[in-house]
Design a protein around this motif. Structure first.
Motif, short mmCIF file in Angstrom:
data_model
loop_
_atom_site.label_atom_id
_atom_site.label_comp_id
_atom_site.label_asym_id
_atom_site.label_seq_id
_atom_site.Cartn_x
_atom_site.Cartn_y
_atom_site.Cartn_z
N UNK A 111 23.27 38.56 37.90
CA UNK A 111 23.49 39.76 38.70
C UNK A 111 24.31 39.38 39.93
N UNK A 112 25.37 40.14 40.17
CA UNK A 112 26.14 40.01 41.40
C UNK A 112 25.85 41.26 42.22
N UNK A 129 40.89 45.61 45.91
CA UNK A 129 39.57 45.33 46.43
C UNK A 129 38.89 44.23 45.63
N UNK A 130 38.25 43.30 46.34
CA UNK A 130 37.46 42.26 45.67
C UNK A 130 36.35 42.93 44.87
N UNK A 131 35.68 43.90 45.46
CA UNK A 131 34.59 44.59 44.78
C UNK A 131 35.07 45.26 43.50
N UNK A 132 36.21 45.93 43.57
CA UNK A 132 36.76 46.60 42.39
C UNK A 132 37.04 45.59 41.30
N UNK A 133 37.62 44.46 41.66
CA UNK A 133 37.94 43.42 40.69
C UNK A 133 36.67 42.86 40.06
N UNK A 134 35.66 42.58 40.88
CA UNK A 134 34.41 42.02 40.39
C UNK A 134 33.75 42.98 39.41
N UNK A 135 33.69 44.27 39.75
CA UNK A 135 33.04 45.23 38.86
C UNK A 135 33.80 45.36 37.54
N UNK A 136 35.09 45.18 37.58
CA UNK A 136 35.90 45.33 36.37
C UNK A 136 35.89 44.09 35.48
N UNK A 137 35.75 42.90 36.06
CA UNK A 137 35.95 41.69 35.26
C UNK A 137 34.73 40.78 35.08
N UNK A 138 33.72 40.92 35.90
CA UNK A 138 32.55 40.03 35.77
C UNK A 138 31.85 40.25 34.44
N UNK A 141 25.95 41.66 35.09
CA UNK A 141 25.74 42.93 35.79
C UNK A 141 26.22 42.82 37.24
N UNK A 142 26.74 43.95 37.76
CA UNK A 142 27.19 44.01 39.14
C UNK A 142 26.54 45.24 39.79
N UNK A 143 25.89 45.01 40.93
CA UNK A 143 25.31 46.11 41.69
C UNK A 143 26.12 46.25 42.96
#
Length: 160
Positions: A111-112, A129-138, A141-143
């Motif tokens: 989980x991130x 956005x770092x957040x946008x990239x993380x949610x798209x590529x991780x 799970x991303x919260x």
């Protein structure tokens, strides 16, 4: 069956949003049990220093020391809240890749937890956005934390 997270990655950058994310991560870790680990990370974006003509390693060292002191404070706060399984690191490179791919793969992150904002509108437009990239590529799970500890929308007034 309840979803239990074992390893939670929490990127921190000293912003209000990352502090709020950290506080929520403590709550998630407590609900998930004593064996849940929080991994705090501060990523020093080395690309930012490449544009400085008189690159000075003292700058990187200063940023690193400030990040370490901040994260040591977070570890103490987590310990006082009853979360003992917490550690941190300062990483160097592109924050997007370190947070979304490198650390999750190396550490077995499941989980991130990341703040919704951090860059201004122009930066988001130009570099994303770092957040946008993380949610798209991780791969895990991303919260995305968008609310305060009472789950109320964060307003400008709460920043002060």
């Amino acid at each position: 069956m309840l979803q239990r997270y074992k390893k939670i990655l929490v990127p921190v950058d000293g912003s209000f949003e990352s502090e709020l994310t950290f506080k929520k991560a403590i709550d998630v870790a407590k609900r998930n049990g004593d064996d849940t680990q929080i991994r705090l990370v501060h990523v020093v974006d080395t690309r930012a220093f490449q544009n400085i003509s008189s690159f000075d390693t003292a700058m990187v060292e200063e940023v690193t020391e400030t990040a370490k002191k901040t994260m040591e404070g977070y570890v103490k706060e987590a310990n006082e809240a009853g979360v003992k399984n917490i550690d941190f690191s300062v990483e160097y490179g592109a924050p997007k890749a370190v947070i979304a791919k490198d650390l999750p793969e190396e550490e077995g992150i499941d989980l991130i937890m990341i703040g919704a904002t951090g860059l201004n509108a122009v930066e988001r437009l130009l570099i994303g956005s770092v957040t946008e990239y993380v949610t798209r590529t991780a791969a895990c799970d991303v919260l995305v934390v968008r609310t305060d500890e009472d789950n109320k929308p964060v307003t400008k007034k709460k920043h002060k």
